[in-house]
Design an enzyme around this catalytic site. Structure first.
Site, PDB file in Angstrom:
ATOM      1  N   HIS A   1      -5.838 -25.243   3.373  1.00  0.00           N
ATOM      2  CA  HIS A   1      -5.400 -24.925   2.016  1.00  0.00           C
ATOM      3  C   HIS A   1      -5.530 -23.416   1.823  1.00  0.00           C
ATOM      4  CE1 HIS A   1      -4.605 -25.553  -2.218  1.00  0.00           C
ATOM      5  NE2 HIS A   1      -5.585 -24.724  -2.482  1.00  0.00           N
TER       6      HIS A   1
ATOM      7  N   GLU B   1      -5.114 -17.678   8.431  1.00  0.00           N
ATOM      8  CA  GLU B   1      -4.983 -19.117   8.727  1.00  0.00           C
ATOM      9  C   GLU B   1      -4.719 -19.341  10.209  1.00  0.00           C
ATOM     10  OE1 GLU B   1      -2.479 -21.483   6.075  1.00  0.00           O
ATOM     11  OE2 GLU B   1      -2.558 -19.888   4.590  1.00  0.00           O
TER      12      GLU B   1
END
Ligand code: GAR
Length: 209
Positions: A109, A174
């Protein structure tokens, strides 16, 4: 060899990062399949070009979430995965689906959870005046974006940042964070304690970028 199934809805850059790390670092695992809820997900082309099995389960073909999740579970189970990785998979999953994969379902997320669950995380972080932003890998539970946190990456919010510039900085983080966390899951290096807190066997579970 453990088996990883990755679910995507679009670009699939996190999926790419995981596929590449798995090969480059010779994980005791392989990405068995990439599954999308959209036939036009760009990441499917990359997966196919790498010789990875791909499948599409179109959510629009199902009248309700239960029907879609049942079809999705069938496609996943056909691959007998040890770990199921949500990588930009933009569907809310039913509690039954989440329960089926409990303990082997990971999500990334684009915020430092528990801040900014849901959508538009970068815009909301800028509007709130946050000085740090980032990404979180967590186990998926029935409550959206609330499962036990596996690892987090923090990046600065810089003066003049727009939603786009911050998103790009977080996305780069990420691509380092998610392969690291998936590898831990593959290596059975993660334990969830009685309070629902994840401990990583070798210690540090954060990237400060
Ligand atoms: C990533 O930033 C990921 O964190 C986010 O979607 C993007 C997917 O990019 N996921 C969510 O917002 C989930 N709620 P990618 O398709 O290039 O990996």
């Amino acid at each position: 060899m453990k088996r990883i199934v990755i679910l995507i809805s679009g670009r699939g850059s996190n999926m790419e990062a995981i596929v590449e790390a798995c090969a480059a670092q010779a994980w005791p695992a392989r990405v068995a399949a990439v599954i999308s809820n959209r036939a036009d997900a760009a990441g499917l082309d990359y997966a196919a070009a790498r010789g990875i099995a791909t499948a599409v389960v179109e959510h629009r073909a199902y009248a309700d979430r239960e029907g879609f999740d049942a079809a999705l579970a069938q496609a996943i189970d056909a691959q007998a995965p040890d770990v199921v990785v949500l990588a930009g998979f933009m569907r809310i999953l039913t509690p039954g689906f989440v329960q089926r994969y409990a303990g082997r379902l990971l999500n990334i997320h684009p915020s430092l959870l528990p801040a900014f669950t849901g959508l538009h995380t970068h815009r909301r972080a800028i509007e709130a005046g946050c000085k740090l932003a980032g990404a979180t890998v967590h186990y998926v539970t029935a409550e959206l974006d609330h499962g036990p946190i596996v690892a987090q990456a923090a990046v600065p919010v810089l003066p003049g940042d727009t939603e786009q510039t911050l998103a790009a900085r977080v996305l780069a983080s990420e691509h380092r964070l998610y392969p690291m966390a998936v590898r831990w899951a593959i290596e059975d290096a993660l334990q969830v304690d009685a309070n629902g807190v994840v401990r990583q066997r070798d210690g540090a579970a954060q990237l400060m970028l």
